[in-house]
Design an enzyme around this catalytic site. Structure first.
Site, PDB file in Angstrom:
ATOM      1  N   ASP A 193      25.857  -7.063 -57.474  1.00 55.65           N
ATOM      2  CA  ASP A 193      25.901  -5.803 -56.783  1.00 55.65           C
ATOM      3  C   ASP A 193      25.057  -5.951 -55.539  1.00 55.65           C
ATOM      4  O   ASP A 193      25.133  -7.180 -54.876  1.00 55.65           O
ATOM      5  CB  ASP A 193      25.661  -4.739 -57.608  1.00 55.65           C
ATOM      6  N   TYR A 327      23.056   2.646 -49.573  1.00 50.49           N
ATOM      7  CA  TYR A 327      24.626   2.475 -49.120  1.00 50.49           C
ATOM      8  C   TYR A 327      24.525   3.231 -47.563  1.00 50.49           C
ATOM      9  O   TYR A 327      25.184   2.480 -46.679  1.00 50.49           O
ATOM     10  CB  TYR A 327      25.468   3.491 -49.822  1.00 50.49           C
ATOM     11  N   HIS A 382      31.188  -5.946 -64.343  1.00 48.85           N
ATOM     12  CA  HIS A 382      30.200  -5.776 -63.304  1.00 48.85           C
ATOM     13  C   HIS A 382      28.618  -5.960 -63.579  1.00 48.85           C
ATOM     14  O   HIS A 382      28.068  -6.539 -62.757  1.00 48.85           O
ATOM     15  CB  HIS A 382      30.349  -4.579 -62.447  1.00 48.85           C
TER      16      HIS A 382
END
Length: 416
Positions: A193, A327, A382
């Site tokens: 990630d 983000y 993930h």
């Protein structure tokens, strides 16, 4: 700054009581319209987390998990945790929280490994890897590692950035300076990630002098172009997709069309979302639990397991809301545009898990760097370190052990 302090998680009874009160008076929305035609007790995830599932978790949280929080806290505190001060240029001094487990099997020759998490992950993802990496079976021929797993700034028990502009270069600087402060002047990196993006930046900024190799289970490469990747471009043009690559493309297509709404919110208006994450344990649970279910490959989450995961966010040093700012800062600094331009000659290893969000064709992933190791797995998603720890450990052993293409990259510390 040599100010390392042992760290233990300690949540006050007043904080626990406050969470219990909020859970007791939580207002839940009406169930979403049913779209399934199976048995009546089926749970439909089409609209997101089903209300019956969330109600069950909330009851367990309030009546079973919170009264026994100190047991779960003790399990987390069994990890060797520390804090120390790390200064990041232009952003001041951070309290860095990290797990640091040194190999007792080979204290002088173990390979320093920096493990980097992403969102909605955390430092505890490393917990299942530690026994394998730091204490391999005697006479098995496996390399041993010293493992450092920090909470990224704004996550877990590290302090959060207070200025704008804290993006990939700053996360990389934070991680690099932590490794130097621990005496690891040469090291390798593993990440998934956001940890993969940070590892990529570490390889570019600090390799090959300090960072000697990196490995990722998040092979987020770009389609090769004729001008930038001529050989890969031609290889991509003449090589048909394998069945696994087709499955990976379908997964990536689903993610882009149905699973990426959170990304748009967190990269544009994270403060608006922050009010729900900071104030509502129920909102925090639903926001993250959806990803734990949808991004894993049939992993059987226990209720206590889920709630421990959520608690690391809920009881974090700066609050769960600061974690989502990565983000906004990364997108607005243009880091994604730079991603395909950052090249490092240091060895790169790739692990492909079938339920990863951005797998794609192998030729795409090879644009990420100097790929010397690739491995495909039949199961996993993930959160590979947590879902399939043995598979990830096997890949690291194959890449860095004797006979591996990255064997001996750290001078004097080959793991044996």
């Amino acid at each position: 700054m040599q100010d390392e302090q042992p760290f233990r998680i300690s949540v006050s009874q007043n904080t626990l009581d406050s969470v219990a009160q909020k859970l007791a008076i939580a207002t839940l929305p009406a169930p979403a319209p049913a779209t399934y035609t199976d048995a009546l007790d089926s749970e439909d995830w089409t609209y997101g987390v089903p209300r019956p599932t969330l109600e069950r978790l909330l009851i367990h949280w309030r009546t079973q998990f919170l009264p026994r929080w100190h047991e779960h806290q003790a399990v987390l505190n069994a990890l060797p945790q520390f804090t120390r001060s790390i200064e990041v240029d232009g952003h001041g001094v951070f309290t860095a929280h990290y797990v640091h487990k040194q190999s007792t099997h080979n204290p002088k020759g173990a390979i320093p490994l920096l493990f980097l998490h992403g969102w909605p992950g955390h430092f505890n993802e490393v917990s299942k890897l530690l026994p394998f990496l730091t204490t391999p079976p005697a006479n098995a021929g496996y390399p041993s590692f010293h493992v450092v797993a920090p909470s990224l700034p704004g996550f877990g028990f590290s302090s959060a950035p207070t200025k704008t502009g804290f993006a990939m270069a700053q996360y990389a600087e934070f991680a690099h300076k932590l490794m130097l402060s621990l005496g690891y002047t040469e090291y390798i990196v593993q990440g998934g990630d956001w940890g993969s993006f940070i590892a990529h930046r570490l390889a570019y900024l600090y390799g090959p002098k300090y960072v000697k190799a990196w490995h990722t289970n998040f092979p987020a490469g770009r389609r090769p172009t004729l001008t930038r990747n001529p050989l890969l471009y031609l290889q991509h043009a003449v090589t048909p997709y394998s069945a696994k690559e087709k499955k990976a493309l379908r997964m990536m297509q689903w993610f882009r069309s149905e699973g990426q709404g959170y990304f748009a919110i967190q990269s544009t208006m994270p403060q608006t979302l922050s009010y729900a994450l900071a104030d509502s344990p129920v909102g925090l649970l639903a926001w993250i639990y959806e990803k734990l279910i949808k991004w894993t490959d049939g992993y059987e989450w226990g209720d206590d397991e889920v709630l421990t995961w959520i608690s690391i966010y809920l009881f974090s040093a700066s609050g769960p809301e600061t974690s989502v700012r990565i983000y906004y800062e990364t997108v607005h600094q243009g880091n994604f545009d730079e991603f395909s331009k950052l090249w490092s000659p240091i060895p790169l290893g790739l692990s492909f898990f079938p339920h990863e969000l951005v797998g794609g064709p192998r030729t795409w992933a090879r644009t990420m760097g100097n790929v010397v190791f690739e491995s495909e797995h039949n199961k996993g998603g993930h959160f590979a370190a947590y879902e399939q720890p043995q598979a990830l450990v096997d890949d690291l052993r194959a890449m860095f052990g004797k006979g591996g293409k990255a064997f001996g990259v750290v001078k004097g510390k080959d793991g044996y």
